[in-house]
Design a protein around this motif. Structure first.
Motif, mmCIF file in Angstrom:
data_model
loop_
_atom_site.group_PDB
_atom_site.id
_atom_site.type_symbol
_atom_site.label_atom_id
_atom_site.label_comp_id
_atom_site.label_asym_id
_atom_site.label_seq_id
_atom_site.Cartn_x
_atom_site.Cartn_y
_atom_site.Cartn_z
ATOM 1 N N ARG A 30 19.948 -6.754 107.812
ATOM 2 C CA ARG A 30 20.848 -8.098 107.131
ATOM 3 C C ARG A 30 21.843 -7.785 108.080
ATOM 4 N N GLU A 31 22.442 -6.085 107.898
ATOM 5 C CA GLU A 31 23.416 -5.684 108.829
ATOM 6 C C GLU A 31 23.900 -6.218 109.816
ATOM 7 N N ARG B 137 21.711 -8.437 111.168
ATOM 8 C CA ARG B 137 21.884 -9.249 111.684
ATOM 9 C C ARG B 137 23.163 -10.857 111.575
ATOM 10 N N VAL B 138 24.161 -9.609 111.108
ATOM 11 C CA VAL B 138 25.319 -10.355 110.684
ATOM 12 C C VAL B 138 26.134 -9.701 111.796
ATOM 13 N N LEU C 272 26.229 -11.945 114.491
ATOM 14 C CA LEU C 272 26.574 -13.146 114.700
ATOM 15 C C LEU C 272 27.983 -12.899 115.016
ATOM 16 N N ARG C 273 28.751 -11.677 114.949
ATOM 17 C CA ARG C 273 29.941 -11.355 115.163
ATOM 18 C C ARG C 273 29.743 -11.106 116.724
ATOM 19 N N ARG D 184 24.180 -9.162 121.152
ATOM 20 C CA ARG D 184 24.128 -10.254 120.098
ATOM 21 C C ARG D 184 21.933 -10.176 119.751
ATOM 22 N N TYR E 241 20.894 -6.410 118.494
ATOM 23 C CA TYR E 241 21.220 -6.253 117.061
ATOM 24 C C TYR E 241 19.922 -7.290 116.656
ATOM 25 N N GLU E 242 19.591 -8.416 116.820
ATOM 26 C CA GLU E 242 18.752 -8.873 116.963
ATOM 27 C C GLU E 242 17.152 -8.204 116.772
#
Length: 67
Positions: A12-13, A15-16, A19-20, A27, A30-31
């Motif tokens: 979840r971290e 994914r956040v 998004l940022r 991006r 992180y994905e």
């Protein structure tokens, strides 16, 4: 199960963070990390479902009965 929860929290971290993120490359990174954390969580959960820990009381009773 604590590790499964930790792995999902890290996913979840990531994914956040994705998004940022302002750049597409970051991006994507992180994905990808989020997917790896989710996979690790799924694999660990599957392991515990397939290999439940033995009930310690039952094991003790079996040893007493066979003695």
């Amino acid at each position: 199960m604590r590790k499964v929860q930790q792995f999902r929290r890290r996913a979840r971290e990531c994914r956040v963070a994705a998004l940022r993120s302002s750049t597409g490359e970051l991006r994507s990174h992180y994905e990808n990390l989020a997917e790896v954390w989710e996979k690790l969580a799924d694999e660990r959960l599957a392991f515990f479902v397939e290999n439940p820990e033995p009930d310690m009381d039952t094991e003790t009773e079996r040893k007493r009965a066979s003695a």
